[in-house]
Write a protein that holds these residues in place. Structure first.
Motif, PDB file in Angstrom:
ATOM      1  N   VAL A 143       0.858  -1.188   0.000  1.00 23.98           N
ATOM      2  CA  VAL A 143       0.000   0.000   0.000  1.00 23.98           C
ATOM      3  C   VAL A 143       0.894   1.238   0.000  1.00 23.98           C
ATOM      4  N   ALA A 144       0.520   2.191  -0.842  1.00 29.38           N
ATOM      5  CA  ALA A 144       1.310   3.420  -0.947  1.00 29.38           C
ATOM      6  C   ALA A 144       0.722   4.474  -0.028  1.00 29.38           C
ATOM      7  N   ALA A 145       1.323   4.622   1.135  1.00 23.08           N
ATOM      8  CA  ALA A 145       0.846   5.617   2.102  1.00 23.08           C
ATOM      9  C   ALA A 145       2.032   6.108   2.924  1.00 23.08           C
ATOM     10  N   GLU A 146       2.001   7.359   3.296  1.00 25.78           N
ATOM     11  CA  GLU A 146       3.129   7.954   4.004  1.00 25.78           C
ATOM     12  C   GLU A 146       3.040   7.751   5.511  1.00 25.78           C
ATOM     13  N   THR A 147       1.849   7.750   6.061  1.00 23.71           N
ATOM     14  CA  THR A 147       1.698   7.645   7.511  1.00 23.71           C
ATOM     15  C   THR A 147       1.040   6.323   7.890  1.00 23.71           C
ATOM     16  N   LYS A 148       1.194   5.970   9.159  1.00 23.75           N
ATOM     17  CA  LYS A 148       0.585   4.742   9.661  1.00 23.75           C
ATOM     18  C   LYS A 148      -0.929   4.802   9.571  1.00 23.75           C
ATOM     19  N   GLU A 149      -1.479   5.962   9.865  1.00 27.70           N
ATOM     20  CA  GLU A 149      -2.929   6.131   9.801  1.00 27.70           C
ATOM     21  C   GLU A 149      -3.450   5.912   8.382  1.00 27.70           C
ATOM     22  N   GLN A 150      -2.716   6.434   7.397  1.00 26.31           N
ATOM     23  CA  GLN A 150      -3.131   6.262   6.013  1.00 26.31           C
ATOM     24  C   GLN A 150      -3.016   4.800   5.577  1.00 26.31           C
ATOM     25  N   ARG A 151      -1.961   4.138   6.034  1.00 30.51           N
ATOM     26  CA  ARG A 151      -1.799   2.719   5.705  1.00 30.51           C
ATOM     27  C   ARG A 151      -2.921   1.894   6.318  1.00 30.51           C
ATOM     28  N   ASN A 152      -3.302   2.225   7.534  1.00 27.31           N
ATOM     29  CA  ASN A 152      -4.393   1.498   8.180  1.00 27.31           C
ATOM     30  C   ASN A 152      -5.702   1.671   7.418  1.00 27.31           C
ATOM     31  N   VAL A 153      -5.944   2.882   6.926  1.00 30.22           N
ATOM     32  CA  VAL A 153      -7.165   3.143   6.174  1.00 30.22           C
ATOM     33  C   VAL A 153      -7.171   2.339   4.878  1.00 30.22           C
ATOM     34  N   GLN A 154      -6.043   2.344   4.162  1.00 29.23           N
ATOM     35  CA  GLN A 154      -5.972   1.624   2.897  1.00 29.23           C
ATOM     36  C   GLN A 154      -6.083   0.115   3.098  1.00 29.23           C
ATOM     37  N   ARG A 155      -5.408  -0.411   4.131  1.00 30.31           N
ATOM     38  CA  ARG A 155      -5.461  -1.853   4.381  1.00 30.31           C
ATOM     39  C   ARG A 155      -6.842  -2.277   4.862  1.00 30.31           C
ATOM     40  N   THR A 156      -7.483  -1.418   5.615  1.00 28.32           N
ATOM     41  CA  THR A 156      -8.860  -1.713   6.038  1.00 28.32           C
ATOM     42  C   THR A 156      -9.785  -1.790   4.838  1.00 28.32           C
ATOM     43  N   ASP A 157      -9.633  -0.846   3.924  1.00 25.37           N
ATOM     44  CA  ASP A 157     -10.463  -0.839   2.725  1.00 25.37           C
ATOM     45  C   ASP A 157     -10.187  -2.065   1.863  1.00 25.37           C
ATOM     46  N   CYS A 158      -8.909  -2.462   1.765  1.00 23.02           N
ATOM     47  CA  CYS A 158      -8.540  -3.624   0.961  1.00 23.02           C
ATOM     48  C   CYS A 158      -9.115  -4.898   1.563  1.00 23.02           C
TER      49      CYS A 158
END
Length: 379
Positions: A169-184
């Protein structure tokens, strides 16, 4: 008359001499007895102390002398069985104390201890069950210790594109990665649930903390009700994983530590195009479930002895502590550790000390766990 007087005088003189001689002999005997008693007292005052036991020679037969268990019985939740067997093997090599391991779900082991099972140490996959044993006065209140933090993962048979989409997942912050992985993860589950024939496995939430975490995840994704018709429940995470590896289910929520052992090209089923699917491992974002703090309890009403940690003090338990030791390393470890240095520390306490030592805690990372930085005593 003169002769009679002389005779009587001589007789009197002999009697006096006899009395004086007897008195002298008696006084001498008393003096010898007194001297002997003083000598015995002096010798007793300087009697040597046994260095191995710390007990005065006259007390060596005391019935309360410390005796060590040469074997301990450890019960462990299924998710932590593989690391524990490795840790137990190393502990035995270092100490000579054998460890018998029993594997089951946390709930099953907890129930067995409540009904009198004589496990020396119980490693649960949660904190609540060890705490309950202490709160019910079945064990000493200070015998509850946090030993690891677990992680949840979802594994399923998919294609290579599925695996790449969630792992990178392409995200700069942990919060953004969590959002993307949750959506995935949500999209993966919706796709699997959309097929009425697909079955998905979780561990029984009533018995296994990882099952509870899986249920919390699905509820937070608003997918629990849709998931129920597809649900297959295992008694523990090992059985849940077995459902997946045998092809009985399409996907499963398991401990992340168990997912690490699955080969990426594992094929539980073959699709209609005769293509072997790829096992997709999706670490579940920790924002979707409550932290899985795994605690142990020493099954005794006597307080556990955890400090000082003898394995840290003696510099045993480096990050490579769980590696198979060669004869040279084994010999070196034996020179550093001696059971006589742990006199008065029970074998169960010693085992917990080894598990909580810095080296072993660091080694948990490679098994898919996070180490605990401090003892969770009495939490």
């Amino acid at each position: 008359m003169a002769f009679s007087f002389a005779t009587e005088h001589a007789s009197f003189f002999k009697s006096v001499m006899f009395l004086m001689t007897s008195l002298s002999l008696f006084t001498g005997a008393m003096a010898c007895t007194s001297f002997a008693a003083q000598a015995d007292s002096l010798e007793a005052a300087h009697a040597p102390v046994s260095e191995s036991s710390g007990i005065i020679a006259g007390q060596m037969s005391h019935p309360d002398a410390f005796e060590r268990d040469e074997k301990i019985n450890v019960a462990v939740a299924a998710n932590f069985a593989k690391p524990l067997r490795k840790i137990a093997k190393q502990f035995t090599l270092l100490t000579g104390i054998d460890v018998a391991v029993t594997v089951s779900s946390s709930g099953t082991l907890y129930a067995q201890i409540k009904h009198g099972a004589t496990f020396d140490v119980f490693l649960s996959a949660d904190r609540s069950r060890p705490k309950a044993l202490a709160e019910n006065n079945l064990v000493h209140k200070s015998n509850v210790v946090d030993y690891a933090k677990g992680k949840l993962a979802f594994v399923y048979s998919g294609d290579l594109s599925d695996a790449q989409s969630c792992e990178h997942v392409a995200a700069e912050t942990k919060e953004q990665r969590n959002v993307q992985r949750t959506d995935c993860l949500s999209k993966q589950l919706i796709k699997l649930i959309g097929n009425p024939q697909n079955k998905l496995a979780i561990a029984n939430p009533k018995l296994a903390p990882y099952g509870t975490a899986a249920q919390q995840t699905l509820q937070n994704l608003s997918l629990w009700q849709s998931f129920v018709p597809h649900r297959v429940m295992g008694k523990n995470v090992l059985q849940t994983l077995q459902f997946y590896t045998t092809g009985s289910v399409k996907g499963a929520f398991i401990a992340y530590s168990l997912a690490l052992d699955l080969p990426s090209n594992f094929a539980s089923t073959i699709d209609v195009n005769n293509v072997a699917p790829t096992t997709v491992i999706s670490p579940v974002p920790e924002i979707l479930y409550q932290p899985i703090i795994q605690s142990l309890v020493v099954n005794s009403k006597t307080a556990v002895v955890l400090t000082p940690n003898l394995f840290d003090v003696m510099a045993i338990g480096e990050p490579q502590a769980l590696e198979e030791p060669g004869e040279e390393n084994k010999h070196e470890a034996s020179k550093q550790f001696n059971l006589s240095d742990a006199n008065g520390v029970s074998s169960a306490s010693l085992f917990v000390q080894y598990l909580m030592s810095q080296g072993v805690q660091h080694s948990l990372i490679e098994w898919g766990y996070e180490p605990v930085n401090k003892l969770g005593v009495g939490q």
